[in-house]
Scaffold this motif. Structure first.
Motif, PDB file in Angstrom:
ATOM      1  N   GLY A 297       0.823  -1.203   0.000  1.00 48.70           N
ATOM      2  CA  GLY A 297       0.000   0.000   0.000  1.00 48.70           C
ATOM      3  C   GLY A 297       0.859   1.256   0.000  1.00 48.70           C
ATOM      4  N   GLY A 298       1.973   1.197   0.719  1.00 46.86           N
ATOM      5  CA  GLY A 298       2.929   2.311   0.714  1.00 46.86           C
ATOM      6  C   GLY A 298       3.593   2.472  -0.642  1.00 46.86           C
ATOM      7  N   HIS A 299       3.884   1.340  -1.282  1.00 45.92           N
ATOM      8  CA  HIS A 299       4.445   1.407  -2.629  1.00 45.92           C
ATOM      9  C   HIS A 299       3.473   2.103  -3.572  1.00 45.92           C
ATOM     10  N   ILE A 300       2.215   1.684  -3.523  1.00 42.94           N
ATOM     11  CA  ILE A 300       1.206   2.277  -4.399  1.00 42.94           C
ATOM     12  C   ILE A 300       1.125   3.783  -4.156  1.00 42.94           C
ATOM     13  N   SER A 301       1.028   4.191  -2.902  1.00 40.38           N
ATOM     14  CA  SER A 301       0.942   5.620  -2.585  1.00 40.38           C
ATOM     15  C   SER A 301       2.161   6.376  -3.095  1.00 40.38           C
ATOM     16  N   GLY A 302       3.327   5.816  -2.883  1.00 41.65           N
ATOM     17  CA  GLY A 302       4.558   6.467  -3.336  1.00 41.65           C
ATOM     18  C   GLY A 302       4.629   6.602  -4.844  1.00 41.65           C
ATOM     19  N   TRP A 303       4.275   5.537  -5.541  1.00 37.19           N
ATOM     20  CA  TRP A 303       4.314   5.599  -7.010  1.00 37.19           C
ATOM     21  C   TRP A 303       3.264   6.570  -7.538  1.00 37.19           C
ATOM     22  N   LEU A 304       2.095   6.622  -6.922  1.00 37.76           N
ATOM     23  CA  LEU A 304       1.050   7.525  -7.387  1.00 37.76           C
ATOM     24  C   LEU A 304       1.436   8.992  -7.222  1.00 37.76           C
ATOM     25  N   GLU A 305       2.370   9.283  -6.323  1.00 39.34           N
ATOM     26  CA  GLU A 305       2.838  10.653  -6.133  1.00 39.34           C
ATOM     27  C   GLU A 305       3.773  11.099  -7.248  1.00 39.34           C
ATOM     28  N   GLN A 306       4.284  10.174  -8.040  1.00 39.90           N
ATOM     29  CA  GLN A 306       5.211  10.499  -9.109  1.00 39.90           C
ATOM     30  C   GLN A 306       4.437  10.851 -10.378  1.00 39.90           C
ATOM     31  N   PRO A 307       4.690  12.011 -10.961  1.00 35.06           N
ATOM     32  CA  PRO A 307       3.896  12.438 -12.110  1.00 35.06           C
ATOM     33  C   PRO A 307       4.118  11.597 -13.376  1.00 35.06           C
ATOM     34  N   ASN A 308       5.230  10.882 -13.455  1.00 37.97           N
ATOM     35  CA  ASN A 308       5.536  10.122 -14.662  1.00 37.97           C
ATOM     36  C   ASN A 308       5.353   8.615 -14.485  1.00 37.97           C
ATOM     37  N   VAL A 309       4.595   8.209 -13.460  1.00 38.77           N
ATOM     38  CA  VAL A 309       4.408   6.790 -13.171  1.00 38.77           C
ATOM     39  C   VAL A 309       2.926   6.435 -13.218  1.00 38.77           C
ATOM     40  N   GLU A 310       2.628   5.315 -13.863  1.00 42.87           N
ATOM     41  CA  GLU A 310       1.282   4.749 -13.844  1.00 42.87           C
ATOM     42  C   GLU A 310       1.329   3.437 -13.074  1.00 42.87           C
ATOM     43  N   VAL A 311       0.507   3.293 -12.071  1.00 46.02           N
ATOM     44  CA  VAL A 311       0.360   2.003 -11.402  1.00 46.02           C
ATOM     45  C   VAL A 311      -0.596   1.213 -12.294  1.00 46.02           C
ATOM     46  N   ALA A 312      -0.015   0.474 -13.228  1.00 44.12           N
ATOM     47  CA  ALA A 312      -0.779  -0.209 -14.267  1.00 44.12           C
ATOM     48  C   ALA A 312      -1.414  -1.498 -13.774  1.00 44.12           C
ATOM     49  N   CYS A 313      -0.831  -2.072 -12.719  1.00 41.53           N
ATOM     50  CA  CYS A 313      -1.304  -3.376 -12.254  1.00 41.53           C
ATOM     51  C   CYS A 313      -0.985  -3.543 -10.778  1.00 41.53           C
ATOM     52  N   VAL A 314      -1.915  -4.106 -10.041  1.00 40.04           N
ATOM     53  CA  VAL A 314      -1.650  -4.525  -8.667  1.00 40.04           C
ATOM     54  C   VAL A 314      -1.844  -6.032  -8.601  1.00 40.04           C
ATOM     55  N   ILE A 315      -1.011  -6.671  -7.785  1.00 37.90           N
ATOM     56  CA  ILE A 315      -0.960  -8.132  -7.741  1.00 37.90           C
ATOM     57  C   ILE A 315      -1.080  -8.594  -6.302  1.00 37.90           C
ATOM     58  N   ASP A 316      -2.061  -9.454  -6.047  1.00 36.63           N
ATOM     59  CA  ASP A 316      -2.197 -10.040  -4.718  1.00 36.63           C
ATOM     60  C   ASP A 316      -3.095 -11.267  -4.835  1.00 36.63           C
ATOM     61  N   PRO A 317      -2.757 -12.355  -4.150  1.00 38.94           N
ATOM     62  CA  PRO A 317      -3.607 -13.552  -4.232  1.00 38.94           C
ATOM     63  C   PRO A 317      -4.937 -13.414  -3.505  1.00 38.94           C
ATOM     64  N   ASP A 318      -5.043 -12.456  -2.586  1.00 38.86           N
ATOM     65  CA  ASP A 318      -6.285 -12.236  -1.845  1.00 38.86           C
ATOM     66  C   ASP A 318      -7.184 -11.324  -2.685  1.00 38.86           C
ATOM     67  N   THR A 319      -8.231 -11.879  -3.262  1.00 40.63           N
ATOM     68  CA  THR A 319      -9.075 -11.123  -4.187  1.00 40.63           C
ATOM     69  C   THR A 319      -9.802  -9.952  -3.522  1.00 40.63           C
ATOM     70  N   ARG A 320     -10.092 -10.054  -2.237  1.00 38.43           N
ATOM     71  CA  ARG A 320     -10.747  -8.936  -1.547  1.00 38.43           C
ATOM     72  C   ARG A 320      -9.805  -7.745  -1.429  1.00 38.43           C
ATOM     73  N   VAL A 321      -8.559  -8.030  -1.035  1.00 40.33           N
ATOM     74  CA  VAL A 321      -7.549  -6.973  -0.931  1.00 40.33           C
ATOM     75  C   VAL A 321      -7.276  -6.397  -2.318  1.00 40.33           C
ATOM     76  N   LEU A 322      -7.152  -7.269  -3.290  1.00 38.95           N
ATOM     77  CA  LEU A 322      -6.865  -6.868  -4.663  1.00 38.95           C
ATOM     78  C   LEU A 322      -7.936  -5.920  -5.191  1.00 38.95           C
ATOM     79  N   ARG A 323      -9.185  -6.291  -5.024  1.00 45.34           N
ATOM     80  CA  ARG A 323     -10.306  -5.467  -5.496  1.00 45.34           C
ATOM     81  C   ARG A 323     -10.270  -4.085  -4.844  1.00 45.34           C
ATOM     82  N   ALA A 324     -10.029  -4.053  -3.546  1.00 39.74           N
ATOM     83  CA  ALA A 324     -10.001  -2.773  -2.829  1.00 39.74           C
ATOM     84  C   ALA A 324      -8.857  -1.889  -3.322  1.00 39.74           C
ATOM     85  N   ARG A 325      -7.689  -2.477  -3.562  1.00 41.66           N
ATOM     86  CA  ARG A 325      -6.543  -1.689  -4.030  1.00 41.66           C
ATOM     87  C   ARG A 325      -6.758  -1.175  -5.445  1.00 41.66           C
ATOM     88  N   VAL A 326      -7.311  -2.008  -6.325  1.00 38.44           N
ATOM     89  CA  VAL A 326      -7.600  -1.554  -7.690  1.00 38.44           C
ATOM     90  C   VAL A 326      -8.577  -0.380  -7.633  1.00 38.44           C
TER      91      VAL A 326
END
Length: 179
Positions: free
Chosen positions: A56-85
């Motif tokens: 979650g910290g990685h996602i937040s950090g990458w989203l702060e960068q203007p030249n980065v797209e978080v194109a994909c999130v990966i997690d085996p827990d589908t509930r967590v995955l859905r919430a992060r997407v």
């Protein structure tokens, strides 16, 4: 001696926190002195693996960068995955789409993906780094990078086989006594 007020408020911990994302982006995307690895439209398309905790910290950090797209999130827990997407989609407000996958290999097969940021449990770090190098993806991986000497040797071999890639191991909190 006059104190710089900005620097006097900067602790080693905050420096490491803020330089982690900027440093990883600079290493992957390049600087004026290094080759550029940008994807289409000068954007870095990144996947984040392991998004329940540190990811979650990685996602937040990458989203702060203007030249980065978080194109994909990966997690085996589908509930967590859905919430992060959903969280990424809300944050980027339609600028691009983020997909969620339960298997890292599915993300690594995506030719439009430039890099992967790995925040999974430690026993996955070396294998995902090796797979990412083999897939031609740049890597930011949390520590511990490897659990055994054999894992570390295999990671090194995979990285040496792909010298065009940047692989960085994170070492946050090393000066805080928590490491």
């Amino acid at each position: 001696r006059k104190k710089n007020s900005t620097m006097s408020n900067l602790t080693r911990r905050s420096f490491l926190k803020y330089s982690l994302t900027a440093g990883a982006t600079a290493m992957i995307c390049g600087t004026g002195a290094t080759p550029r690895v940008f994807g289409a439209n000068d954007r870095l398309r990144i996947a984040v693996a392991g998004v329940n905790g540190r990811g979650g910290g990685h996602i937040s950090g990458w989203l702060e960068q203007p030249n980065v797209e978080v194109a994909c999130v990966i997690d085996p827990d589908t509930r967590v995955l859905r919430a992060r997407v959903e969280g990424v989609e809300k944050k980027v407000a339609g600028r691009y789409k983020c997909k969620g996958v339960t298997d890292v290999r599915m993300a690594l097969d995506d030719p439009s993906l430039d890099a992967i940021s790995i925040a999974t449990p430690n026993h996955w770090h070396s294998l995902m780094t090796i797979w990412a190098a083999q897939a031609g993806k740049h890597v930011y991986v949390e520590r511990a990078a490897a659990l055994t000497a054999d894992d570390a040797k295999a990671m090194r071999a995979a990285c040496e086989a792909h010298p065009e890639l940047v692989v960085q191991v994170g070492h946050q909190y090393c000066s805080s006594g928590l490491a």
